[in-house]
Design a protein around this motif. Structure first.
Motif, PDB file in Angstrom:
ATOM      1  N   GLY A  53       0.814  -1.102   0.145  1.00  0.00           N
ATOM      2  CA  GLY A  53       0.140  -0.168   0.169  1.00  0.00           C
ATOM      3  C   GLY A  53       0.882   1.590   0.016  1.00  0.00           C
ATOM      4  N   GLY A  54       1.925   1.266  -0.688  1.00  0.00           N
ATOM      5  CA  GLY A  54       2.700   2.465  -0.616  1.00  0.00           C
ATOM      6  C   GLY A  54       3.665   2.899   0.647  1.00  0.00           C
ATOM      7  N   ARG A  55       3.911   1.797   1.639  1.00  0.00           N
ATOM      8  CA  ARG A  55       4.329   2.005   2.561  1.00  0.00           C
ATOM      9  C   ARG A  55       5.995   2.040   2.155  1.00  0.00           C
ATOM     10  N   CYS A  56       6.290   1.267   1.213  1.00  0.00           N
ATOM     11  CA  CYS A  56       7.817   1.160   0.759  1.00  0.00           C
ATOM     12  C   CYS A  56       8.593   0.566   1.804  1.00  0.00           C
ATOM     13  N   ASP A  57       8.362  -0.393   2.499  1.00  0.00           N
ATOM     14  CA  ASP A  57       9.055  -0.867   3.599  1.00  0.00           C
ATOM     15  C   ASP A  57       9.141  -2.170   3.750  1.00  0.00           C
ATOM     16  N   PRO A  58      10.248  -2.940   3.697  1.00  0.00           N
ATOM     17  CA  PRO A  58       9.995  -4.471   3.775  1.00  0.00           C
ATOM     18  C   PRO A  58       9.201  -5.140   4.757  1.00  0.00           C
ATOM     19  N   ASP A  59       9.227  -4.288   5.979  1.00  0.00           N
ATOM     20  CA  ASP A  59       8.649  -5.043   7.230  1.00  0.00           C
ATOM     21  C   ASP A  59       7.198  -5.134   7.031  1.00  0.00           C
ATOM     22  N   GLU A  60       6.492  -4.458   5.988  1.00  0.00           N
ATOM     23  CA  GLU A  60       5.157  -4.421   5.540  1.00  0.00           C
ATOM     24  C   GLU A  60       4.833  -5.606   5.176  1.00  0.00           C
ATOM     25  N   ALA A  61       5.679  -6.535   4.445  1.00  0.00           N
ATOM     26  CA  ALA A  61       5.423  -7.642   3.866  1.00  0.00           C
ATOM     27  C   ALA A  61       4.944  -8.776   4.813  1.00  0.00           C
ATOM     28  N   ALA A  62       5.580  -8.785   6.219  1.00  0.00           N
ATOM     29  CA  ALA A  62       5.260  -9.398   7.351  1.00  0.00           C
ATOM     30  C   ALA A  62       3.789  -9.182   7.668  1.00  0.00           C
ATOM     31  N   LEU A  63       3.356  -8.076   7.873  1.00  0.00           N
ATOM     32  CA  LEU A  63       1.947  -7.763   8.307  1.00  0.00           C
ATOM     33  C   LEU A  63       1.053  -8.113   7.109  1.00  0.00           C
ATOM     34  N   LEU A  64       1.403  -8.121   5.958  1.00  0.00           N
ATOM     35  CA  LEU A  64       0.355  -8.324   4.786  1.00  0.00           C
ATOM     36  C   LEU A  64       0.179  -9.941   4.662  1.00  0.00           C
ATOM     37  N   LEU A  65       1.322 -10.765   4.860  1.00  0.00           N
ATOM     38  CA  LEU A  65       1.553 -12.286   4.801  1.00  0.00           C
ATOM     39  C   LEU A  65       0.523 -12.663   6.052  1.00  0.00           C
ATOM     40  N   GLY A  66       0.814 -11.899   7.333  1.00  0.00           N
ATOM     41  CA  GLY A  66       0.182 -12.435   8.210  1.00  0.00           C
ATOM     42  C   GLY A  66      -1.073 -12.594   8.259  1.00  0.00           C
ATOM     43  N   HIS A  67      -1.742 -11.361   7.590  1.00  0.00           N
ATOM     44  CA  HIS A  67      -3.303 -11.493   7.285  1.00  0.00           C
ATOM     45  C   HIS A  67      -3.914 -12.775   6.604  1.00  0.00           C
ATOM     46  N   THR A  68      -3.154 -13.453   5.854  1.00  0.00           N
ATOM     47  CA  THR A  68      -3.511 -14.860   5.163  1.00  0.00           C
ATOM     48  C   THR A  68      -3.681 -15.643   6.159  1.00  0.00           C
ATOM     49  N   ARG A  69      -3.298 -15.588   7.424  1.00  0.00           N
ATOM     50  CA  ARG A  69      -3.560 -16.638   8.431  1.00  0.00           C
ATOM     51  C   ARG A  69      -4.881 -16.787   9.003  1.00  0.00           C
TER      52      ARG A  69
END
Length: 291
Positions: A53-69
């Protein structure tokens, strides 16, 4: 089956500085999985692709992938990556990494020749070799460079977000039409019927304003390379979720075959992103994208 191939989730205060623009006040709040699931249930959408979502931060990936759980509707995640970086971010060890289907950079914030750079192209080759799609979020004036890179890297799968953001509000159809034709000529490029309502006049747009762009996309990409995306919650600036879905259905009325319409509303996304959505007749093998 309906697949929404493009939406976002974000946590306000988590680095999404672009939301500080005054005109974005209506969407300047946290949008989480609960908000998403309510919209999907009301609209009858079964699966989605969650996009950075335009954060441009690799840490965002952990949050997004975490939502799949805990959000089974999310069948795939397109995370952020800087293709000019020499190595991938360490996404492969994150919980939910099996749902990573693509990567995206905010190319729309770069100059018109960004995709022509040697370091960027090297990164895109690396992304393609990993079995991942690269989403192109670009301006209309960047379409020529996107066509050049797609031609130079035929083994990389590209997905054009928002049809290259045509200037619908200004009625600037002709330059976009010529530029997108060159990109669509590349067989390794698909496109999303998404983001059009926010390129139009937010307050006064009509489906007829979007129709020439959708018709051109249908002609150039065909249903096998075109997929629906809501761009929720950004779309809320101009229309609610259900309205965006209904208008997309109206925009593809030239497709009289139920199979072709089903392709745009699910089959294409399942095939291009290799989603595990269990759709009858759709080959969508899951595989470790890192091998």
């Amino acid at each position: 089956m309906i697949v929404d191939a493009h939406h976002h989730l974000w946590h306000l205060g988590g680095g999404y500085d672009w939301l500080d623009a005054p005109e974005l006040a209506p969407i300047r709040r946290t949008f989480g999985p609960g908000d998403l699931r309510a919209e999907l249930a009301a609209a009858g959408v079964t699966h989605t692709v969650l996009v950075e979502g335009g954060r441009c931060d690799p840490d965002e990936a952990a949050l997004l992938l975490g939502h799949t759980r805990d959000t089974p509707e999310i069948a795939g995640v397109v995370a952020w990556d800087d293709p000019a970086a020499p190595v991938f971010p360490a996404y492969r060890d994150l919980p939910g990494a099996e749902h990573l289907v693509g990567l995206r950079a905010q190319v729309q914030a770069e100059d018109a020749g960004y995709l022509d750079r040697a370091d960027v192209r090297a990164g895109l080759r690396r992304i393609g070799a990993a079995g991942l799609v690269f989403d192109l979020v670009i301006r209309a004036d960047q379409l020529p460079s996107a066509a050049r890179v797609a031609a130079a890297l035929p083994d990389v799968r590209f997905v054009l977000d928002h049809l290259g953001k045509p200037r619908i509000r200004a009625g600037d159809l002709a330059p976009w039409r010529a530029a997108i034709a060159a990109l669509a000529a590349r067989p390794n490029v698909a496109a999303k019927l998404s983001g059009l309502v926010t390129e139009a006049d937010w307050e006064h747009w009509k489906p007829q304003d979007l129709q020439p762009y959708a018709e051109q996309a249908l002609d150039l990409f065909g249903p096998a390379r075109l997929m629906f995306g809501s761009d929720w919650p950004v779309c809320r600036l101009a229309a609610p979720y259900g309205r965006v879905l209904a208008v997309a259905d109206e925009l593809i009325t030239p497709l009289t075959s139920p199979a072709e319409r089903a392709q745009v509303f699910g089959g294409t996304a399942a095939e291009i992103y290799r989603l595990d959505v269990g759709a009858a007749g759709v080959e969508s093998p899951r595989r470790d994208p890192w091998h």
